[in-house]
Design an enzyme around this catalytic site. Sequence first.
Site, PDB file in Angstrom:
ATOM      1  N   MET A  15     -35.591  39.710  39.731  1.00 54.46           N
ATOM      2  CA  MET A  15     -36.566  38.618  39.589  1.00 54.46           C
ATOM      3  C   MET A  15     -36.334  37.835  38.289  1.00 54.46           C
ATOM      4  SD  MET A  15     -39.763  40.977  40.818  1.00 54.46           S
ATOM      5  CE  MET A  15     -39.153  42.445  39.969  1.00 54.46           C
ATOM      6  N   THR A  88     -39.273  41.401  34.491  1.00 57.36           N
ATOM      7  CA  THR A  88     -39.877  40.094  34.707  1.00 57.36           C
ATOM      8  C   THR A  88     -41.224  40.073  34.000  1.00 57.36           C
ATOM      9  OG1 THR A  88     -40.988  38.715  36.385  1.00 57.36           O
ATOM     10  CG2 THR A  88     -40.698  41.029  36.913  1.00 57.36           C
ATOM     11  N   ASN A  89     -41.603  38.913  33.477  1.00 63.75           N
ATOM     12  CA  ASN A  89     -42.954  38.748  32.936  1.00 63.75           C
ATOM     13  C   ASN A  89     -43.949  38.363  34.023  1.00 63.75           C
ATOM     14  OD1 ASN A  89     -43.160  38.586  29.662  1.00 63.75           O
ATOM     15  ND2 ASN A  89     -41.117  37.975  30.345  1.00 63.75           N
ATOM     16  N   THR A  90     -43.573  37.403  34.855  1.00 65.41           N
ATOM     17  CA  THR A  90     -44.496  36.849  35.840  1.00 65.41           C
ATOM     18  C   THR A  90     -45.103  37.912  36.735  1.00 65.41           C
ATOM     19  OG1 THR A  90     -43.303  34.735  35.863  1.00 65.41           O
ATOM     20  CG2 THR A  90     -44.716  35.226  37.754  1.00 65.41           C
ATOM     21  N   CYS A 201     -40.641  34.729  29.567  1.00 67.96           N
ATOM     22  CA  CYS A 201     -39.880  34.778  30.817  1.00 67.96           C
ATOM     23  C   CYS A 201     -38.561  35.442  30.470  1.00 67.96           C
ATOM     24  CB  CYS A 201     -39.665  33.382  31.388  1.00 67.96           C
ATOM     25  SG  CYS A 201     -38.514  33.358  32.781  1.00 67.96           S
ATOM     26  N   THR A 202     -38.127  36.374  31.288  1.00 70.73           N
ATOM     27  CA  THR A 202     -36.960  37.179  30.928  1.00 70.73           C
ATOM     28  C   THR A 202     -35.654  36.418  31.035  1.00 70.73           C
ATOM     29  OG1 THR A 202     -37.118  38.093  33.172  1.00 70.73           O
ATOM     30  CG2 THR A 202     -37.958  39.451  31.369  1.00 70.73           C
ATOM     31  N   GLU A 203     -35.697  35.154  31.504  1.00 71.27           N
ATOM     32  CA  GLU A 203     -34.479  34.330  31.491  1.00 71.27           C
ATOM     33  C   GLU A 203     -34.420  33.350  30.325  1.00 71.27           C
ATOM     34  OE1 GLU A 203     -34.940  35.732  35.644  1.00 71.27           O
ATOM     35  OE2 GLU A 203     -36.287  34.522  34.415  1.00 71.27           O
TER      36      GLU A 203
END
Length: 240
Positions: A15, A88-90, A201-203
């Site tokens: 994700m 993932t954060n979301t 956000c992990t990206e």
Amino acid sequence: MSFTEPQTIGILGGMSSESTRTYYRLIDRKVNDALGGHNAGDILIRSVNFARIERCIRDQRWEEAGELLVDAALDLEAGGADFVVMATNTMHRVAPRLVDELSIPFLHIVDAAVDAIRADGVETVGVLGTKAVMEGAFYHERFGSRGVETVVPGIDDREAVDRIIFEELTTGQVREESRGRYLDVIDGLVEKGARGIVLGCTEIELLVEQRDCPEIPLFDTTALHVDRAVERSLRPVLDD
């Protein structure tokens, strides 16, 4: 060096795959930094189909997303993971469901971030992430419960930050114009009183680094979450 085995890290990923890859790479690097030789992370990865998750986010189908992720997390538990991190954060919006269903520990990404923020003496942070993170009470309330105030960009900036995440970063695209847009948003958060910026956000770490913002600390949730996971994994080895 003791031959006690590290705990097995269960990564609930996909994700997107970009962030999962970063977790895998950083865990291996940090374990090797700690133990040397050919040591690497003891890891299980359960990667879900991001298309299903993205549709759930877009359509606000959080119950469906929770069921999907609970099943995936239980796969990690059954496979021998000693604890779980969700890359993932979301989707930490459904973290309470995972905590309820798992019988092994779940390491929450916000807790890792808050500890670093408080250690730096920062009380107010700006949050960048998907709209679900920037607008969701689930994220900000957890910060607030630990004594950290959060501020977010205005609506137009939130739209831009979210679009760049889903249309570019989750597919590995890194564009200079998008970096500039993010830096402008960060400047706006500083004007609102932020004394640190949460890369929620992990990206985002693909796009913005501390060297891009020398005047304000960035709290990279991916790196902080990995640090917490490696610390937990190596505790039996280093304490032996």
